[in-house]
Design a protein around this motif. Structure first.
Motif, mmCIF file in Angstrom:
data_model
loop_
_atom_site.group_PDB
_atom_site.id
_atom_site.type_symbol
_atom_site.label_atom_id
_atom_site.label_comp_id
_atom_site.label_asym_id
_atom_site.label_seq_id
_atom_site.Cartn_x
_atom_site.Cartn_y
_atom_site.Cartn_z
ATOM 1 N N CYS A 37 0.872 -1.070 0.065
ATOM 2 C CA CYS A 37 -0.156 -0.015 0.060
ATOM 3 C C CYS A 37 1.021 1.203 0.107
ATOM 4 N N SER A 47 -0.246 -1.351 -14.710
ATOM 5 C CA SER A 47 -1.314 -1.086 -13.707
ATOM 6 C C SER A 47 -2.346 -0.506 -14.297
ATOM 7 N N ASP A 49 -6.670 0.578 -12.714
ATOM 8 C CA ASP A 49 -7.306 1.091 -11.758
ATOM 9 C C ASP A 49 -7.713 0.360 -10.668
ATOM 10 N N ARG A 50 -7.535 -1.090 -11.021
ATOM 11 C CA ARG A 50 -7.664 -2.257 -9.717
ATOM 12 C C ARG A 50 -6.399 -2.952 -9.518
ATOM 13 N N TRP A 51 -5.755 -3.232 -10.529
ATOM 14 C CA TRP A 51 -4.470 -4.308 -10.501
ATOM 15 C C TRP A 51 -3.155 -3.565 -10.779
ATOM 16 N N PRO A 68 -4.049 -7.027 -6.357
ATOM 17 C CA PRO A 68 -4.914 -5.819 -6.290
ATOM 18 C C PRO A 68 -4.329 -4.563 -5.830
ATOM 19 N N LEU A 69 -4.752 -3.299 -6.058
ATOM 20 C CA LEU A 69 -4.493 -2.220 -5.442
ATOM 21 C C LEU A 69 -4.812 -1.830 -4.123
ATOM 22 N N GLU A 70 -6.413 -2.460 -4.048
ATOM 23 C CA GLU A 70 -6.691 -2.505 -2.655
ATOM 24 C C GLU A 70 -6.236 -3.545 -1.494
ATOM 25 N N HIS A 71 -6.282 -3.140 -0.523
ATOM 26 C CA HIS A 71 -5.596 -3.940 0.643
ATOM 27 C C HIS A 71 -6.571 -5.082 0.697
ATOM 28 N N ASP A 72 -5.841 -6.269 0.866
ATOM 29 C CA ASP A 72 -6.591 -7.519 1.042
ATOM 30 C C ASP A 72 -6.013 -8.125 2.494
ATOM 31 N N HIS A 76 -1.357 -8.569 0.759
ATOM 32 C CA HIS A 76 -2.204 -8.426 -0.648
ATOM 33 C C HIS A 76 -2.321 -9.763 -1.426
#
Length: 133
Positions: A37, A47, A49-51, A68-72, A76
């Motif tokens: 992040c 990249s 907008d999501r990956w 993914p760019l979003e934290h999981d 990640h």
């Protein structure tokens, strides 16, 4: 006896450690910083907008991570993609990772163009290519 297995001779299986409960927090959990992040798309070769695709350090064969760019959670979500040089039949299948630990690393002058080509190929379907670092 498996023709793509990277080792020969007798191998010993390491003893499995006892489980640890509760598990210690990983990067991004329990107040720990998340390096993925924090870095964002820096260091990625592609990249959208999501990956993002990140490279690993130079290895014996081209290797990238899709995450993914979003934290999981604690780490990640990520998938490893490892290519095999054409003609090296022993590097087929899951054993390629074992071979990566024993083969010399690719020279940067070969690694960089491969990473660039992967980023450009991904961008042809959307997103943006980034120069490898």
């Amino acid at each position: 006896m498996w023709d793509i297995f990277a080792f020969e001779g007798e191998l010993l299986v390491k003893r499995l450690d006892d489980p640890v409960h509760p598990e210690p927090p990983r990067d991004g959990e329990g107040g720990n910083a998340c390096q993925t992040c924090d870095e964002g798309i820096a260091g990625s070769i592609w990249s959208d907008d999501r990956w993002m695709h990140r490279t690993t350090s130079t290895q014996a064969v081209p290797t990238v991570l899709l995450s993914p760019l979003e934290h999981d959670g604690g780490a990640h979500l990520h998938w490893w993609f490892t290519a095999r040089p054409e003609g090296f039949l022993q590097l087929r299948g899951s054993s390629v990772i074992d071979w990566c630990d024993t083969l010399p690393t690719m020279p940067d002058e070969e690694w960089q163009p491969d990473m660039t080509a992967i980023g450009v190929a991904m961008a042809a379907g959307g997103g943006s290519a980034h120069p490898p670092t």
